[in-house]
Design a protein around this motif. Structure first.
Motif, mmCIF file in Angstrom:
data_model
loop_
_atom_site.group_PDB
_atom_site.id
_atom_site.type_symbol
_atom_site.label_atom_id
_atom_site.label_comp_id
_atom_site.label_asym_id
_atom_site.label_seq_id
_atom_site.Cartn_x
_atom_site.Cartn_y
_atom_site.Cartn_z
ATOM 1 N N ALA A 180 10.606 4.968 8.192
ATOM 2 C CA ALA A 180 10.329 6.376 8.313
ATOM 3 C C ALA A 180 10.283 7.222 6.849
ATOM 4 C CB ALA A 180 11.268 6.827 8.901
ATOM 5 N N PHE A 181 11.079 6.370 6.232
ATOM 6 C CA PHE A 181 11.184 7.563 5.101
ATOM 7 C C PHE A 181 9.920 6.877 4.503
ATOM 8 C CE2 PHE A 181 14.438 7.732 0.736
ATOM 9 C CZ PHE A 181 13.935 8.872 1.006
ATOM 10 N N ILE A 182 9.650 5.512 3.646
ATOM 11 C CA ILE A 182 8.595 5.283 3.209
ATOM 12 C C ILE A 182 7.870 5.613 3.312
ATOM 13 C CG2 ILE A 182 6.881 3.066 3.479
ATOM 14 C CD1 ILE A 182 8.711 2.045 1.833
ATOM 15 N N VAL A 241 9.171 -3.941 5.700
ATOM 16 C CA VAL A 241 8.656 -2.570 4.660
ATOM 17 C C VAL A 241 8.424 -2.490 3.848
ATOM 18 C CG1 VAL A 241 10.324 -0.455 4.167
ATOM 19 C CG2 VAL A 241 11.383 -1.910 6.034
ATOM 20 N N GLY A 242 7.616 -3.200 3.104
ATOM 21 C CA GLY A 242 7.240 -3.094 2.238
ATOM 22 C C GLY A 242 5.111 -3.106 3.194
ATOM 23 N N LEU A 243 5.062 -3.704 4.166
ATOM 24 C CA LEU A 243 3.659 -3.559 4.731
ATOM 25 C C LEU A 243 3.123 -2.125 5.108
ATOM 26 C CD1 LEU A 243 1.456 -5.042 6.355
ATOM 27 C CD2 LEU A 243 2.650 -5.622 7.917
ATOM 28 N N VAL A 244 4.789 -1.509 5.485
ATOM 29 C CA VAL A 244 4.273 0.009 6.414
ATOM 30 C C VAL A 244 3.933 0.095 4.578
ATOM 31 C CG1 VAL A 244 5.995 1.621 6.761
ATOM 32 C CG2 VAL A 244 6.330 -0.689 8.108
ATOM 33 N N TRP A 245 4.791 -0.109 3.885
ATOM 34 C CA TRP A 245 4.118 1.091 2.822
ATOM 35 C C TRP A 245 3.166 0.851 2.611
ATOM 36 C CZ3 TRP A 245 6.540 -0.187 -3.090
ATOM 37 C CH2 TRP A 245 6.539 0.655 -3.849
ATOM 38 N N GLY A 246 2.486 -0.469 2.365
ATOM 39 C CA GLY A 246 1.267 -0.547 1.483
ATOM 40 C C GLY A 246 0.471 0.235 2.357
ATOM 41 N N LEU A 247 0.471 0.173 3.771
ATOM 42 C CA LEU A 247 -0.707 0.647 4.754
ATOM 43 C C LEU A 247 -0.250 1.991 4.701
ATOM 44 C CD1 LEU A 247 -0.125 -1.578 7.887
ATOM 45 C CD2 LEU A 247 -1.623 -2.159 6.571
ATOM 46 N N ALA A 248 0.503 2.316 4.910
ATOM 47 C CA ALA A 248 0.806 4.292 4.352
ATOM 48 C C ALA A 248 0.014 4.255 3.395
ATOM 49 C CB ALA A 248 2.440 4.623 4.243
ATOM 50 N N ARG A 249 -0.245 3.857 1.861
ATOM 51 C CA ARG A 249 -0.723 4.124 0.915
ATOM 52 C C ARG A 249 -2.156 3.567 0.964
ATOM 53 N NH1 ARG A 249 -3.207 6.648 -2.409
ATOM 54 N NH2 ARG A 249 -2.674 6.415 -4.433
ATOM 55 N N LEU A 290 -11.245 3.961 -4.537
ATOM 56 C CA LEU A 290 -11.235 2.982 -5.617
ATOM 57 C C LEU A 290 -10.508 2.007 -5.774
ATOM 58 C CD1 LEU A 290 -13.703 1.136 -7.070
ATOM 59 C CD2 LEU A 290 -12.600 1.513 -8.591
ATOM 60 N N LEU A 291 -8.772 2.285 -5.621
ATOM 61 C CA LEU A 291 -7.973 1.108 -5.724
ATOM 62 C C LEU A 291 -7.166 0.887 -4.324
ATOM 63 C CD1 LEU A 291 -6.279 2.277 -9.239
ATOM 64 C CD2 LEU A 291 -8.098 0.531 -9.107
ATOM 65 N N TRP A 292 -7.096 1.854 -4.002
ATOM 66 C CA TRP A 292 -5.862 1.805 -2.925
ATOM 67 C C TRP A 292 -6.331 1.564 -1.414
ATOM 68 C CZ3 TRP A 292 -1.572 0.234 -5.148
ATOM 69 C CH2 TRP A 292 -1.557 0.995 -6.366
ATOM 70 N N THR A 293 -7.630 1.661 -1.202
ATOM 71 C CA THR A 293 -8.744 0.729 -0.562
ATOM 72 C C THR A 293 -8.059 -0.913 -0.089
ATOM 73 O OG1 THR A 293 -10.465 1.405 -1.425
ATOM 74 C CG2 THR A 293 -9.436 3.608 0.157
ATOM 75 N N ASN A 294 -8.080 -1.188 -1.004
ATOM 76 C CA ASN A 294 -8.128 -2.373 -0.826
ATOM 77 C C ASN A 294 -6.876 -2.974 -0.345
ATOM 78 O OD1 ASN A 294 -7.641 -5.075 -2.474
ATOM 79 N ND2 ASN A 294 -8.933 -4.821 -3.697
ATOM 80 N N PRO A 295 -6.821 -3.659 0.230
ATOM 81 C CA PRO A 295 -5.807 -4.270 0.827
ATOM 82 C C PRO A 295 -4.379 -4.984 -0.080
ATOM 83 C CG PRO A 295 -7.805 -5.065 2.020
ATOM 84 C CD PRO A 295 -8.294 -4.335 1.299
ATOM 85 N N VAL A 318 -1.915 -3.125 0.116
ATOM 86 C CA VAL A 318 -0.497 -3.717 0.298
ATOM 87 C C VAL A 318 0.186 -5.207 -0.050
ATOM 88 C CG1 VAL A 318 -0.332 -4.843 3.052
ATOM 89 C CG2 VAL A 318 -1.978 -3.561 2.606
ATOM 90 N N VAL A 319 -0.287 -6.450 -0.674
ATOM 91 C CA VAL A 319 0.151 -7.315 -1.325
ATOM 92 C C VAL A 319 0.999 -7.279 -2.296
ATOM 93 C CG1 VAL A 319 -0.322 -9.495 -2.214
ATOM 94 C CG2 VAL A 319 -2.266 -8.742 -0.941
#
Length: 195
Positions: A19-21, A62-70, A85-90, A94-95
């Motif tokens: 949730a904090f992420i 939790v890193g996955l949650v961050w990547g998906l939220a981004r 352009l950049l942040w829709t690329n998983p 995400v990685v």
């Protein structure tokens, strides 16, 4: 009884950190500290804390949650065309975030086996943070080097120098912050678990 208590603790901490992420991702100034010309992030600290307090796997989660939220933020609230352009690329979004949890968790738990918890936390936090910086910038250069160079108004042949400068400024600052803050938060959460 102890196993049930540990499971409850894990679920509660995992939920709180996830949730904090999400809050850090969507609420301005909670996940990034805008210090012109830098924009260091502190979100990775939450991922690192999860890897320390729970497990490497939970840090990766939790890193996955961050990547998906981004990614969601890039689609719904893009700050610039570059966001789309950049942040829709998983691979970029995400990685690296999942790898923060993996690197921090593996390093910390290796030190923990040697009974060097404090040193392990600091080193793992610094290297986990640098993992995010290096992978994000590396993937940006790999996939969108020309576009990113144009956005930064630099010659594409100088992009690697510019990215190295970002690592030396933002990246080192973020790593130092992680090395100082993550152990402090993790130790507090670990005390709660022991009580």
């Amino acid at each position: 009884m102890q196993t049930q208590k540990n499971k409850t603790y894990r679920i509660a901490i995992l939920g709180i950190l996830s949730a904090f992420i999400i809050i850090q991702t969507f609420v301005p100034f909670l996940g990034n500290i805008p210090i012109p010309p830098l924009n260091p992030t502190i979100i990775h600290i939450t991922v690192i804390v999860a890897a320390f307090v729970l497990s490497t796997k939970d840090g990766m989660l939790v890193g996955l949650v961050w990547g998906l939220a981004r990614m969601v933020k890039a689609y719904t609230l893009p700050a610039s065309p570059l966001d789309l352009l950049l942040w829709t690329n998983p691979v970029i979004a995400v990685v690296p975030r999942v790898m923060v949890g993996l690197v921090a968790g593996l390093i910390f738990h290796a030190f923990l086996k040697r009974k060097q918890e404090k040193r392990g936390m600091v080193i793992a936090a610094v290297l986990g943070s640098l993992t995010n910086t290096v992978l994000v910038l590396g993937f940006i250069a790999l996939f969108y080097g020309n576009e990113y160079a144009t956005a930064l108004n630099v010659d594409p042949s100088n992009l690697l120098k510019v990215l190295a400068g970002i690592v030396a400024t933002n990246g080192i600052g973020e790593a130092v912050a992680a090395g100082l803050i993550a152990p402090f938060i993790a130790k507090a959460l670990m005390k709660v678990r022991r009580k």
